[in-house]
Design a protein around this motif. Structure first.
Motif, PDB file in Angstrom:
ATOM      1  N   ILE A   9       0.854  -1.190   0.000  1.00  0.00           N
ATOM      2  CA  ILE A   9       0.000   0.000   0.000  1.00  0.00           C
ATOM      3  C   ILE A   9       0.892   1.242   0.000  1.00  0.00           C
ATOM      4  N   GLY A  10       0.634   2.123  -0.961  1.00  0.00           N
ATOM      5  CA  GLY A  10       1.429   3.354  -1.034  1.00  0.00           C
ATOM      6  C   GLY A  10       1.513   3.821  -2.471  1.00  0.00           C
ATOM      7  N   ASP A  11       2.302   4.867  -2.672  1.00  0.00           N
ATOM      8  CA  ASP A  11       2.476   5.425  -4.005  1.00  0.00           C
ATOM      9  C   ASP A  11       3.431   4.512  -4.791  1.00  0.00           C
ATOM     10  N   ALA A  12       2.924   3.913  -5.837  1.00  0.00           N
ATOM     11  CA  ALA A  12       3.719   2.938  -6.594  1.00  0.00           C
ATOM     12  C   ALA A  12       4.985   3.569  -7.184  1.00  0.00           C
ATOM     13  N   ARG A  13       4.965   4.886  -7.398  1.00  0.00           N
ATOM     14  CA  ARG A  13       6.168   5.531  -7.949  1.00  0.00           C
ATOM     15  C   ARG A  13       7.323   5.421  -6.967  1.00  0.00           C
ATOM     16  N   GLU A  14       6.990   5.336  -5.669  1.00  0.00           N
ATOM     17  CA  GLU A  14       8.008   5.121  -4.636  1.00  0.00           C
ATOM     18  C   GLU A  14       8.223   3.631  -4.390  1.00  0.00           C
ATOM     19  N   LEU A  15       7.126   2.879  -4.262  1.00  0.00           N
ATOM     20  CA  LEU A  15       7.235   1.444  -3.935  1.00  0.00           C
ATOM     21  C   LEU A  15       8.058   0.695  -4.982  1.00  0.00           C
ATOM     22  N   CYS A  16       7.919   1.100  -6.239  1.00  0.00           N
ATOM     23  CA  CYS A  16       8.630   0.391  -7.317  1.00  0.00           C
ATOM     24  C   CYS A  16      10.152   0.472  -7.140  1.00  0.00           C
ATOM     25  N   LYS A  17      10.607   1.514  -6.433  1.00  0.00           N
ATOM     26  CA  LYS A  17      12.064   1.667  -6.249  1.00  0.00           C
ATOM     27  C   LYS A  17      12.635   0.573  -5.358  1.00  0.00           C
ATOM     28  N   SER A  18      11.811  -0.005  -4.481  1.00  0.00           N
ATOM     29  CA  SER A  18      12.351  -0.976  -3.516  1.00  0.00           C
ATOM     30  C   SER A  18      11.957  -2.419  -3.802  1.00  0.00           C
ATOM     31  N   VAL A  19      11.478  -2.704  -5.004  1.00  0.00           N
ATOM     32  CA  VAL A  19      11.141  -4.093  -5.317  1.00  0.00           C
ATOM     33  C   VAL A  19      12.426  -4.901  -5.485  1.00  0.00           C
ATOM     34  N   ASN A  20      12.430  -6.063  -4.844  1.00  0.00           N
ATOM     35  CA  ASN A  20      13.570  -6.967  -4.967  1.00  0.00           C
ATOM     36  C   ASN A  20      13.398  -7.830  -6.204  1.00  0.00           C
ATOM     37  N   GLY A  21      14.131  -7.523  -7.244  1.00  0.00           N
ATOM     38  CA  GLY A  21      13.960  -8.258  -8.504  1.00  0.00           C
ATOM     39  C   GLY A  21      14.652  -9.604  -8.486  1.00  0.00           C
ATOM     40  N   PRO A  22      14.801 -10.253  -9.599  1.00  0.00           N
ATOM     41  CA  PRO A  22      14.350  -9.772 -10.897  1.00  0.00           C
ATOM     42  C   PRO A  22      12.832  -9.888 -11.076  1.00  0.00           C
ATOM     43  N   VAL A  23      12.281  -8.851 -11.689  1.00  0.00           N
ATOM     44  CA  VAL A  23      10.849  -8.823 -12.002  1.00  0.00           C
ATOM     45  C   VAL A  23      10.693  -9.350 -13.429  1.00  0.00           C
ATOM     46  N   ASP A  24       9.934 -10.429 -13.566  1.00  0.00           N
ATOM     47  CA  ASP A  24       9.796 -11.070 -14.880  1.00  0.00           C
ATOM     48  C   ASP A  24       8.628 -10.523 -15.687  1.00  0.00           C
ATOM     49  N   PHE A  25       7.674  -9.909 -14.985  1.00  0.00           N
ATOM     50  CA  PHE A  25       6.434  -9.503 -15.654  1.00  0.00           C
ATOM     51  C   PHE A  25       5.901  -8.281 -14.913  1.00  0.00           C
ATOM     52  N   LEU A  26       5.688  -7.194 -15.645  1.00  0.00           N
ATOM     53  CA  LEU A  26       5.226  -5.946 -15.023  1.00  0.00           C
ATOM     54  C   LEU A  26       3.908  -5.531 -15.660  1.00  0.00           C
ATOM     55  N   ILE A  27       2.943  -5.185 -14.821  1.00  0.00           N
ATOM     56  CA  ILE A  27       1.645  -4.717 -15.337  1.00  0.00           C
ATOM     57  C   ILE A  27       1.421  -3.297 -14.830  1.00  0.00           C
ATOM     58  N   LEU A  28       1.241  -2.374 -15.756  1.00  0.00           N
ATOM     59  CA  LEU A  28       1.026  -0.967 -15.398  1.00  0.00           C
ATOM     60  C   LEU A  28      -0.448  -0.642 -15.577  1.00  0.00           C
ATOM     61  N   ASP A  29      -1.131  -0.391 -14.453  1.00  0.00           N
ATOM     62  CA  ASP A  29      -2.577  -0.117 -14.496  1.00  0.00           C
ATOM     63  C   ASP A  29      -2.968   0.774 -13.319  1.00  0.00           C
ATOM     64  N   GLY A  30      -2.145   1.764 -13.019  1.00  0.00           N
ATOM     65  CA  GLY A  30      -2.415   2.585 -11.840  1.00  0.00           C
ATOM     66  C   GLY A  30      -2.152   4.058 -12.075  1.00  0.00           C
ATOM     67  N   GLY A  31      -3.060   4.731 -12.763  1.00  0.00           N
ATOM     68  CA  GLY A  31      -2.907   6.174 -12.988  1.00  0.00           C
ATOM     69  C   GLY A  31      -2.101   6.408 -14.258  1.00  0.00           C
ATOM     70  N   PHE A  32      -2.784   6.865 -15.317  1.00  0.00           N
ATOM     71  CA  PHE A  32      -2.140   6.953 -16.635  1.00  0.00           C
ATOM     72  C   PHE A  32      -0.815   7.719 -16.585  1.00  0.00           C
ATOM     73  N   ASP A  33      -0.793   8.839 -15.838  1.00  0.00           N
ATOM     74  CA  ASP A  33       0.441   9.639 -15.867  1.00  0.00           C
ATOM     75  C   ASP A  33       1.513   9.121 -14.907  1.00  0.00           C
ATOM     76  N   ASN A  34       1.270   7.949 -14.298  1.00  0.00           N
ATOM     77  CA  ASN A  34       2.310   7.351 -13.441  1.00  0.00           C
ATOM     78  C   ASN A  34       3.146   6.297 -14.167  1.00  0.00           C
ATOM     79  N   TYR A  35       2.727   5.924 -15.376  1.00  0.00           N
ATOM     80  CA  TYR A  35       3.367   4.752 -16.000  1.00  0.00           C
ATOM     81  C   TYR A  35       4.883   4.933 -16.146  1.00  0.00           C
ATOM     82  N   PHE A  36       5.278   6.105 -16.669  1.00  0.00           N
ATOM     83  CA  PHE A  36       6.714   6.264 -16.956  1.00  0.00           C
ATOM     84  C   PHE A  36       7.510   6.342 -15.658  1.00  0.00           C
TER      85      PHE A  36
END
Ligand SMILES: C[S@@+](CC[C@H](N)C(=O)[O-])C[C@H]1O[C@@H](n2cnc3c(N)ncnc32)[C@H](O)[C@@H]1O
Length: 190
Positions: free
Chosen positions: A99-126
């Motif tokens: 729970i939180g702002d994905a723009r911040e949460l994405c920085k701390s994901v422990n990869g490797p991430v094999d599959f990413l789905i972007l569906d949270g606020g159109f202007d947040n994708y990049f």
């Protein structure tokens, strides 16, 4: 406990009644097919809502016998409701909700991430993509939803992935009142 199909159908109804945006069946089936094909160990989803897509993703991971979903949402009530829906479907063991702002949460994901789905606020994708980019597996698959109705807000994201990766735009006629026609962009890092 209800069957997964029963929970998916109930959540589908609730999203329509409460006008909570969700992927819907056609786009979820596409994601389930891609998961069956690519067999990701770690899927990250930006935009949990009440867990409609999460149910499909967790079910697809269960079918391949492994894999975890990290799903993020800024709205704690929606995320909690997703948790209850995943519990009822018996799929919680596949899912970690953040729970939180994905723009911040994405920085701390422990990869490797094999599959990413972007569906949270159109202007947040990049911003989300840039925040998680270094944790993506070298052969990761990225699925971005709403690339027709959100194309202006996500132009920076689309320009970047179309310039750097193999991309395919898949069009859908949808029976969703808020979006009768839309597209998803699949990008392969390769
Ligand atoms: C289109 S809905 C997600 C639908 C879900 N993937 C499904 O198919 O059931 C978008 C969600 O993104 C969340 N969201 C919007 N901005 C966000 C942000 N900056 N960080 C995390 N979540 C965000 C909203 O709260 C909303 O629940």
């Amino acid at each position: 406990m209800s069957t997964i199909e029963e929970v998916i159908n109930r959540v589908d109804r609730e999203c329509r009644e409460q006008r909570i945006p969700m992927l819907g069946q056609e786009r979820s089936e596409l994601i389930a097919r891609l998961i069956a094909e690519h067999r990701p160990a770690l899927v990250v989803e930006v935009g949990t809502a009440i867990g409609y897509s999460g149910l499909w993703i967790a079910q697809a991971l269960d079918k391949i016998g492994g894999g975890q979903l990290i799903t993020m949402d800024i709205d704690p009530d929606r995320s909690a409701e997703a948790g209850r829906n995943l519990d009822e479907a018996g799929l919680s063991h596949r899912v970690q909700r953040q729970i939180g702002d994905a723009r911040e949460l994405c920085k701390s994901v422990n990869g490797p991430v094999d599959f990413l789905i972007l569906d949270g606020g159109f202007d947040n994708y990049f911003s989300c993509f840039l925040a998680i980019k270094d944790s993506l597996a070298s052969n990761a698959v990225i699925v971005a939803d709403n690339v027709y109705i959100g194309e202006v807000e996500m132009k920076d994201y689309l320009d970047f992935v179309r310039a750097h990766y193999r991309c395919e735009t898949k069009w859908f006629d949808l029976d969703l009142e808020w979006s009768p026609k839309d597209a998803v962009e699949i990008s392969w890092l390769e």
